[in-house]
Scaffold this active site. Structure first.
Site, PDB file in Angstrom:
ATOM      1  N   GLU A 109      14.648   3.040  19.054  1.00 37.74           N
ATOM      2  CA  GLU A 109      13.510   2.113  19.071  1.00 37.74           C
ATOM      3  C   GLU A 109      13.306   1.571  17.663  1.00 37.74           C
ATOM      4  OE1 GLU A 109      10.204   4.471  20.393  1.00 37.74           O
ATOM      5  OE2 GLU A 109      11.258   5.056  22.215  1.00 37.74           O
ATOM      6  N   LYS A 111      11.226   0.985  14.328  1.00 37.13           N
ATOM      7  CA  LYS A 111      10.154   1.723  13.650  1.00 37.13           C
ATOM      8  C   LYS A 111       9.184   0.675  13.099  1.00 37.13           C
ATOM      9  CE  LYS A 111       9.418   5.535  10.458  1.00 37.13           C
ATOM     10  NZ  LYS A 111       8.285   4.966   9.753  1.00 37.13           N
ATOM     11  N   ASP A 113       6.249  -1.079  11.310  1.00 39.28           N
ATOM     12  CA  ASP A 113       5.591  -0.712  10.062  1.00 39.28           C
ATOM     13  C   ASP A 113       4.097  -1.013  10.155  1.00 39.28           C
ATOM     14  OD1 ASP A 113       5.333   0.255   7.551  1.00 39.28           O
ATOM     15  OD2 ASP A 113       6.224  -1.465   6.544  1.00 39.28           O
ATOM     16  N   TYR A 223       4.551   4.077  22.455  1.00 33.78           N
ATOM     17  CA  TYR A 223       5.863   4.701  22.625  1.00 33.78           C
ATOM     18  C   TYR A 223       5.838   6.161  23.064  1.00 33.78           C
ATOM     19  CZ  TYR A 223       4.784   5.924  17.745  1.00 33.78           C
ATOM     20  OH  TYR A 223       4.173   6.349  16.613  1.00 33.78           O
ATOM     21  N   LYS A 311      15.676   4.937   7.877  1.00 32.75           N
ATOM     22  CA  LYS A 311      14.909   4.021   7.027  1.00 32.75           C
ATOM     23  C   LYS A 311      15.851   2.985   6.422  1.00 32.75           C
ATOM     24  CE  LYS A 311      10.701   5.205   6.181  1.00 32.75           C
ATOM     25  NZ  LYS A 311      10.246   6.228   5.411  1.00 32.75           N
ATOM     26  N   CYS A 405      -6.184 -23.324 -23.836  1.00 33.64           N
ATOM     27  CA  CYS A 405      -5.654 -23.771 -22.546  1.00 33.64           C
ATOM     28  C   CYS A 405      -4.401 -24.632 -22.759  1.00 33.64           C
ATOM     29  CB  CYS A 405      -6.729 -24.569 -21.820  1.00 33.64           C
ATOM     30  SG  CYS A 405      -6.109 -25.418 -20.369  1.00 33.64           S
ATOM     31  N   CYS A 408      -5.433 -28.476 -21.938  1.00 32.46           N
ATOM     32  CA  CYS A 408      -6.387 -29.304 -22.677  1.00 32.46           C
ATOM     33  C   CYS A 408      -6.631 -28.814 -24.097  1.00 32.46           C
ATOM     34  CB  CYS A 408      -7.708 -29.388 -21.923  1.00 32.46           C
ATOM     35  SG  CYS A 408      -8.609 -27.839 -21.892  1.00 32.46           S
ATOM     36  N   CYS A 423     -10.030 -21.261 -18.546  1.00 28.45           N
ATOM     37  CA  CYS A 423     -10.252 -22.365 -19.475  1.00 28.45           C
ATOM     38  C   CYS A 423     -11.723 -22.751 -19.358  1.00 28.45           C
ATOM     39  CB  CYS A 423      -9.358 -23.540 -19.066  1.00 28.45           C
ATOM     40  SG  CYS A 423      -9.859 -25.102 -19.766  1.00 28.45           S
ATOM     41  N   CYS A 428     -11.117 -30.226 -18.013  1.00 29.39           N
ATOM     42  CA  CYS A 428      -9.705 -29.978 -18.323  1.00 29.39           C
ATOM     43  C   CYS A 428      -8.799 -30.721 -17.340  1.00 29.39           C
ATOM     44  CB  CYS A 428      -9.432 -28.475 -18.253  1.00 29.39           C
ATOM     45  SG  CYS A 428      -7.679 -28.064 -18.197  1.00 29.39           S
TER      46      CYS A 428
HETATM   47  S1  IVH Z   1       8.082   8.543  17.355  1.00 33.52           S
HETATM   48  C1  IVH Z   1       6.985  13.218  17.017  1.00 33.52           C
HETATM   49  N1  IVH Z   1       8.577   5.990  17.571  1.00 33.52           N
HETATM   50  O1  IVH Z   1       6.817   6.266  12.276  1.00 33.52           O
HETATM   51  C2  IVH Z   1       6.989  11.954  16.250  1.00 33.52           C
HETATM   52  N2  IVH Z   1       7.334   6.726  15.676  1.00 33.52           N
HETATM   53  O2  IVH Z   1       7.054   9.622  11.210  1.00 33.52           O
HETATM   54  C3  IVH Z   1       6.778  10.770  17.134  1.00 33.52           C
HETATM   55  N3  IVH Z   1       6.612   4.902  14.183  1.00 33.52           N
HETATM   56  O3  IVH Z   1       3.964   7.179  11.444  1.00 33.52           O
HETATM   57  C4  IVH Z   1       6.993   9.485  16.401  1.00 33.52           C
HETATM   58  N4  IVH Z   1       7.497   3.259  15.341  1.00 33.52           N
HETATM   59  O4  IVH Z   1       3.722   6.126  13.823  1.00 33.52           O
HETATM   60  C5  IVH Z   1       7.997   6.947  16.819  1.00 33.52           C
HETATM   61  N5  IVH Z   1       9.056   3.740  17.916  1.00 33.52           N
HETATM   62  C6  IVH Z   1       8.489   4.703  17.185  1.00 33.52           C
HETATM   63  C7  IVH Z   1       7.788   4.407  15.990  1.00 33.52           C
HETATM   64  C8  IVH Z   1       7.231   5.458  15.260  1.00 33.52           C
HETATM   65  C9  IVH Z   1       6.793   3.573  14.253  1.00 33.52           C
HETATM   66  C10 IVH Z   1       5.903   5.598  13.079  1.00 33.52           C
HETATM   67  C11 IVH Z   1       4.965   6.663  13.531  1.00 33.52           C
HETATM   68  C12 IVH Z   1       4.922   7.617  12.358  1.00 33.52           C
HETATM   69  C13 IVH Z   1       6.269   7.449  11.750  1.00 33.52           C
HETATM   70  C14 IVH Z   1       7.162   8.599  12.114  1.00 33.52           C
END
Ligand code: IVH
Length: 666
Positions: A109, A111, A113, A223, A311, A405, A408, A423, A428
């Site tokens: 999936e 991740k 942010d 999720y 990551k 400035c 001017c 300024c 100016c």
């Molecule tokens: S699973 C048991 N799935 O990433 C842990 N986490 O350390 C279950 N995050 O802050 C996490 N997208 O909120 C999972 N598709 C995803 C995610 C996700 C973002 C974040 C989560 C946590 C960090 C994981």
């Protein structure tokens, strides 16, 4: 008199509309119709407060003000994930998994942010929304969570065997477009901008007034279901399907792989494609799909053994800082900007980065000639992360804020409590130039053909000194200006003539009163209706308007006290600039475009971009900036590019300006 039954019916229609729009991505009614339903609901609930319940879609607009957020214990602690940074780490993870289970299938999936949000549903309504906190205790931000349009207030399609309580986890986030818009608004209003969408989402969710959260365009991807196994679900992919049936948004980029090699290939693909997504991701999450296998793998003290976060390598690149330039803004602030050796970052070329103020430069010890590491905050804003002092050869120069400035030559001061140097000369030319550029800009008087270069030229040639002088320009005066043919001169004069009718809100915004952004200008115009009555308003009256605080009110009063401003207003008034609300703005809206989502692209000759977008919106339609399968049609002007191509690929009708007029206005 409305009945309780009709209220229930109305609520169902709104819930269904939200589901169609936010979850299925397939709206069945227009935004205007949706807004009208919501307004109707709010009106009924105001009359019958005894009918309001916690699951009402009226909660989407907020209105609850929290004193402070209560600390709450999570049902089942919220763990974090181990990290992988490269293919080697992923191979090692796969090896550990295979030592304990046979033939694992992996789900990958995105991740997202944002911030983890833990949602609790009871029989079957949303009862609590909490932040992650320390994983054991979080903060109760339920009222703010209710404003996130894709968090269902009640679960859909319920099976009678559902447990009394279900806990759903997922990520709350701010899409890039909402982030961009929010920062523009904050900048215009003189507020500090957010560094990235995650910070903006966090700040928005911690608002004590949920009405503010409601305006921030937050979204949610679910999720996890804590009670998945009690519900008879056997895999993570089944959980995602269940979440969809309950009415959640589930991120569509989910892939299942049999071997780690393919997972690694997918990670590499997504590393390249991440910038094309409309929201930020900071990696991918790899999970063993089968719950039976997850159980066998179990947990270490902090993390599950069945999942790992891949990551992305942070997109940071090295370049040289060639110079630091100073620009003088319309309020006199001297802003330093780094001039960089061109370099590609996160999908585009970067040549400049904002350095904000002297404190910022000093805290990072940035020197002219330094080798620097840069990145894009929130994938958008170029920023200097750090300098590389070890690469210095002694030729680098410390930056000093100029004592006078650069535009001017007048004095520069730093007011106590402010980070900015300013300024002191209100006349100016640098400030005047920026003021005029702001005055003619799109959300202000929207004068087509008056770009920064033209304004500079007009100032240089002594044809204008302030925004009011623009209206005294004539074809004769413009003749002979560099790159200004007869046709361009006529166009510019025509655009200036048109701009006189923009109305009070645009004019107020264009005047650049400190702290008065677009939104505040509209609020002031709506309340006071004319420049004269606004001028007579006192602090108390001004502050009575929502969104207007003490500082803004003081700045408005101060603006009218300044004699140079009063002269400017007189000049504008005698040139025939409308000093009251625009009658057209208030004219009855029509329904020519109801239910339509229209994309305008390319250069138009009949309308300014803002104008046609206003016409579409006044007609009940949506003027959208990107083409998708939801787009009704595209209005394409000269030199239309990728949007036109996309529309053609998707088989969406494309109209020229003539065809558009023919179809909708004849
Ligand atoms: S699973 C048991 N799935 O990433 C842990 N986490 O350390 C279950 N995050 O802050 C996490 N997208 O909120 C999972 N598709 C995803 C995610 C996700 C973002 C974040 C989560 C946590 C960090 C994981």
């Amino acid at each position: 008199m409305k009945s309780y039954e009709s209220l229930q019916h109305l609520k169902e229609r709104i819930v269904q509309a939200e589901y169609q729009y936010y979850i299925l991505d397939d709206p069945q009614i227009s935004d205007a119709e949706y807004d009208a339903l919501l307004v109707e609901l709010l009106a009924i609930e105001k009359e019958h407060p005894e009918w309001v319940d916690a699951d009402s879609p009226s909660k989407r607009v907020g209105g609850f003000v929290a004193e402070q957020f209560a600390k709450v214990a999570h049902y089942g602690s919220m763990l974090s994930l181990d990290n992988a940074f490269n293919a080697e780490d992923l191979w090692a993870f796969d090896k550990r998994v295979r030592e304990m289970v046979a033939d694992p299938e992996y789900v990958v999936e995105l991740k997202i942010d944002g911030l983890t949000l833990a949602l609790t549903y009871e029989g079957p309504a949303l009862r609590r929304g909490a932040t992650r906190g320390d994983g054991v205790y979080g903060e109760d931000i339920t009222e703010n969570v209710r404003t996130i349009r894709d968090v269902p207030l009640k679960l859909r399609d319920l099976d009678p065997s559902i447990p009394a309580r279900v806990d759903v986890r997922g990520e709350g986030y701010m899409p890039k477009e909402s982030f961009r818009r929010l920062n523009v608004e904050r900048e215009e209003g003189g507020q500090a901008v957010f560094a990235n969408p995650r910070n903006a989402a966090a700040g928005s969710l911690r608002q004590q007034d949920s009405r503010i959260t409601a305006q921030r365009g937050l979204r949610y991807f679910a999720y996890q279901i804590l009670q998945a196994q009690d519900l008879g679900l056997a895999t993570q992919t089944e959980t995602l399907e269940q979440l969809k049936r309950w009415g959640f948004s589930v991120n569509p980029c989910v892939k299942v792989f049999a071997g780690i090699e393919d997972v690694i290939g997918y990670c590499a693909d997504m590393t390249d494609q991440r910038h094309t997504l409309p929201y930020d991701i900071d990696g991918l999450v790899l999970k063993v799909n089968s719950y039976a296998q997850q159980q066998e793998l179990g947990f270490t003290s902090k993390c599950p053994r069945w999942a790992i976060a891949y990551k992305f390598p942070a997109e940071q690149v090295e370049t040289s800082l060639l110079d630091i330039e100073i620009t003088v803004g319309r309020t006199g602030v001297l802003t330093p900007t780094a001039v960089l050796k061109d370099v590609a970052v996160a999908g585009t070329m970067v040549a400049r980065a904002a350095l904000h103020n002297l404190d910022y430069i000093q805290s990072k010890d940035i020197r002219i000639g330094d080798h620097v590491i840069i990145h894009k905050a929130g994938d958008i804003i170029p920023e200097v992360v750090k300098t590389l002092p070890e690469r210095r050869d002694g030729s680098e120069k410390e930056f000093v804020m100029p004592a006078v400035c650069p535009c001017c030559g007048d004095g520069v001061v730093r007011l106590s409590g402010e980070a900015a140097h300013r300024c002191v000369n209100p006349q100016c030319p640098g400030q005047q130039r920026e003021m005029i550029i702001h005055f003619v800009s799109r959300n202000a008087m929207n004068v087509d053909g008056a770009g920064a270069a033209t304004i500079s030229l007009l100032l240089q040639e002594g044809l204008i000194r302030d925004a009011g002088d623009l209206y005294g320009l004539t074809e004769d005066k413009l003749a002979g200006l560099e790159r200004m043919g007869k046709r361009s001169a006529q166009n510019l004069l025509g655009a200036l003539e048109d701009s006189k009718r923009r109305g009070l809100a645009c004019l107020l915004f264009g005047l650049g009163i400190r702290n008065v952004g677009n939104k505040a200008a509209k609020a002031l115009a709506t309340r006071f209706r004319s420049m004269d009555s606004l001028r007579q308003a006192d602090l108390e009256e001004l502050q009575a308007i929502p969104d207007v605080g003490l500082v803004m009110a003081q700045n408005v009063v101060k603006f009218f006290q300044d004699s140079a401003n009063r002269d400017l207003l007189e000049k504008l008034r005698s040139a025939g600039v409308l000093m009251s609300v625009n009658a057209e703005d208030e004219s009855e809206s029509n329904d020519v475009f109801v239910g339509m989502s229209i994309v305008v692209t390319g250069t138009l000759s009949k309308w300014a971009r803002a104008e046609i977008e206003q016409i579409i919106e006044r007609g009940g339609g949506k003027a959208s900036s990107s083409v998708s399968r939801k787009t009704t049609c595209v209005l394409a002007g000269e030199n239309a590019g990728s949007k036109l191509l996309k529309a053609q690929t998707l088989g969406i009708p494309v109209y020229s300006e003539e065809e558009f007029v023919e179809k909708f206005f004849s």
